[in-house]
Design a protein around this motif. Sequence first.
Motif, short mmCIF file in Angstrom:
data_model
loop_
_atom_site.label_atom_id
_atom_site.label_comp_id
_atom_site.label_asym_id
_atom_site.label_seq_id
_atom_site.Cartn_x
_atom_site.Cartn_y
_atom_site.Cartn_z
N LEU A 22 0.82 -1.21 0.00
CA LEU A 22 0.00 0.00 0.00
C LEU A 22 0.86 1.26 0.00
O LEU A 22 0.50 2.28 -0.60
CB LEU A 22 -0.97 -0.03 1.19
CG LEU A 22 -2.13 -1.02 1.00
CD1 LEU A 22 -2.90 -1.22 2.30
CD2 LEU A 22 -3.07 -0.55 -0.12
N GLU A 23 1.99 1.20 0.66
CA GLU A 23 2.92 2.34 0.66
C GLU A 23 3.36 2.66 -0.79
O GLU A 23 3.32 3.82 -1.21
CB GLU A 23 4.16 1.96 1.50
CG GLU A 23 5.27 2.99 1.51
CD GLU A 23 4.94 4.22 2.37
OE1 GLU A 23 4.39 4.02 3.46
OE2 GLU A 23 5.21 5.35 1.91
N ILE A 24 3.73 1.61 -1.52
CA ILE A 24 4.21 1.82 -2.90
C ILE A 24 3.06 2.28 -3.81
O ILE A 24 3.21 3.21 -4.60
CB ILE A 24 4.85 0.53 -3.46
CG1 ILE A 24 6.09 0.16 -2.64
CG2 ILE A 24 5.22 0.71 -4.94
CD1 ILE A 24 6.63 -1.23 -2.92
N ILE A 25 1.92 1.61 -3.69
CA ILE A 25 0.79 1.97 -4.55
C ILE A 25 0.39 3.42 -4.32
O ILE A 25 0.16 4.19 -5.26
CB ILE A 25 -0.43 1.03 -4.32
CG1 ILE A 25 -0.06 -0.43 -4.63
CG2 ILE A 25 -1.61 1.46 -5.18
CD1 ILE A 25 -1.15 -1.44 -4.26
N ASP A 73 5.90 -5.07 -8.54
CA ASP A 73 7.08 -4.60 -9.30
C ASP A 73 8.37 -4.89 -8.55
O ASP A 73 9.40 -5.17 -9.16
CB ASP A 73 6.92 -3.10 -9.58
CG ASP A 73 5.70 -2.83 -10.44
OD1 ASP A 73 5.79 -3.03 -11.67
OD2 ASP A 73 4.64 -2.47 -9.88
N VAL A 74 8.31 -4.83 -7.21
CA VAL A 74 9.48 -5.17 -6.41
C VAL A 74 9.83 -6.64 -6.62
O VAL A 74 10.99 -6.99 -6.84
CB VAL A 74 9.22 -4.90 -4.90
CG1 VAL A 74 10.44 -5.32 -4.07
CG2 VAL A 74 8.87 -3.44 -4.66
N ILE A 131 12.84 -2.63 -2.23
CA ILE A 131 11.53 -2.04 -1.90
C ILE A 131 11.62 -0.51 -1.97
O ILE A 131 10.73 0.15 -2.52
CB ILE A 131 11.03 -2.47 -0.50
CG1 ILE A 131 11.05 -3.99 -0.35
CG2 ILE A 131 9.61 -1.95 -0.25
CD1 ILE A 131 10.80 -4.46 1.08
N GLU A 132 12.72 0.03 -1.43
CA GLU A 132 12.89 1.49 -1.40
C GLU A 132 12.90 2.07 -2.82
O GLU A 132 12.38 3.17 -3.06
CB GLU A 132 14.21 1.84 -0.69
CG GLU A 132 14.12 1.63 0.83
CD GLU A 132 15.47 1.77 1.53
OE1 GLU A 132 16.52 1.70 0.85
OE2 GLU A 132 15.46 1.94 2.77
N GLY A 165 10.19 4.83 -3.37
CA GLY A 165 10.70 6.18 -3.56
C GLY A 165 11.10 6.86 -2.26
O GLY A 165 11.16 8.08 -2.18
N LYS A 166 11.35 6.06 -1.22
CA LYS A 166 11.79 6.64 0.05
C LYS A 166 12.56 5.60 0.86
O LYS A 166 12.45 4.41 0.60
CB LYS A 166 10.59 7.14 0.85
CG LYS A 166 9.59 6.05 1.22
CD LYS A 166 8.34 6.60 1.84
CE LYS A 166 8.44 6.69 3.35
NZ LYS A 166 7.12 6.86 3.99
#
Length: 583
Positions: A391-394, A405-406, A431-432, A436-437
């Motif tokens: 959910l963080e990535i989405i 994608d990871v 994952i980062e 993007g963080k």
Amino acid sequence: MSFTSQAAGPLQISYTVSFPEAQAHYADIEMEIKGLAQPRLNLKLPVWTPGSYLVREFSKNVESFTAQSGSNAVNVNKTSKNTWQVNTQGLSSVKVKYRFYAFEISVRTAFIDVTHAFLSTSGMFFYPEGGLNLPSTIKIKPYKNWDKVSTSLAMVGDDAFTVKAPNYDILYDSPIEVGNQDVFDFTVGQTRYEVAMYGGGSYDKDRLKKDMANVIQQEINIFGENPNKRYVFIVHNYARGGGGLEHLSSTVLGASRNAYSTEAGYEGFLGLVAHEHFHLWNVKRLRPVALGPFDYETENYTTNLWIAEGFTAYYDNLCVRRTQLFPVEHYLDALAADFNTIDNTPGTKIQPLSQSSFDAWIKSYRPDENSVNTTISYYNKGAVAAMMLDLEIINATQGRQSLDDVMRYMYNEYYKVKKRGYTDAEFKAGIEKFAGKKLDDFYSKYINGVDAMDYNKYLAYAGYKAVDEYAGLNLPDLGIRMLPLAVGKYKVSSVLRGTSGWADGINVNDELVSVDGVPVTDPKTIIAGKQVGDKIQVAVIRDGLPLTLPVTLLKTVMVKYRIESLTGLTPQQIAVRKKWLKI
Ligand SMILES: [Zn+2]
């Protein structure tokens, strides 16, 4: 066959397995080794089977180990728990014979009776020390009317009862089912799938072919390719069964014979299919650096089972969700059940996920009465960590990318390009890259630390929230779990940390006699009518002696979540939800 020089010499190895006493659960195994040029040959049996992180000491099942050359007996010395040393001085070939007892029903242990033989290869076939790279053949002589062999190992020629392994890593990763199993097949893309059903059951083959293919396709979509040309599902159907073990090109599933005819049972079976099949990428190919090449003689430690198992546990339900075969509520209910499992396990505040992984060998695979207070499952909590990261990535990418994608990137980068396992830091960096963080804070809180997971922060990205139905209710709770001792009698099986029972000294194994003089006949009504703060008298029998314990009832530490949709969703929340749950 001939081979070039190998670590253990140019040995040619063939096994013959027969079952003259299948009724007593024995396999008779003959191992012929040709091309000997060494004075001594150490033959070793693995002590564990990859995927199941416990030293199981398979050599305890070996008996009558002998060796001979022609008609002459050859001297053998046992030099360790799993090593037999054969005196091969002056010999070019030797025939080793042993009997193997197999009567443990599980997906990671061998089992033989008159109805079938399940050969869990890592626990049954010896390897020559230093010779894990050697090929071998296995000839099966079936018992009586057994007519089939199901395994991902390739046949030798067109002999269905003789198979070959290019090396021991493949042999030990390829269980063999022998018997009269019901076999059916289907294809997905270019890959042929075989399903070997043992034990009967209420399954509908045509429905399974369609739905299993659907689940499998969801997984191929994530990784972008299917590395197998052939894959075998060995399914053991029992009155009550469960669990599975992943392999490179096959899996063994335990199922309940009648589960297929209920919706929940059928969905559960597809979830198991999804789980074990997902492993063909996640852990069998994309793997922590410690998990391969394996050391078969000792524990192989990794802090990453929360990825290898937890991410797989996340994707099993998610891939079933993506088939659209079941309502989205089923998925959300399963997620809420994971939250409950985590928060109702006091060990979640004691054992970080990375340590749960590392200590699998001595803790999760060796549970005891205090495990609930000291350990947390890397399955449930690893799955929820995966959900939070997904959910963080989405959310960060406005629905353009996800944890998929990871997984695809890591599979390409480490399995295909670098051809090795990943380290902790490398997976985190993977994952980062998509989030993007930096994830230092996430890791220190949830992976290497024991902070309470903030489910709602992440669910809110997709417009959901978890609601604890117990919050606001002042429910009293003794905080003990009980097991029936005899009709109407119960004993304490665990005492949860931070509860009334823990604080006031109720012990595991105490037999519960009465509460405030009322006999205990049903664990559900033990404190019926009591309030938080009440002081009660709990009468128990401990080690044969009566004892009365004054207990002050505390508020329950348990939770019971359900997941609800938020109202007035933003376009961003709608986009995240659509990407996440394909709705
Ligand atoms: Zn698994």
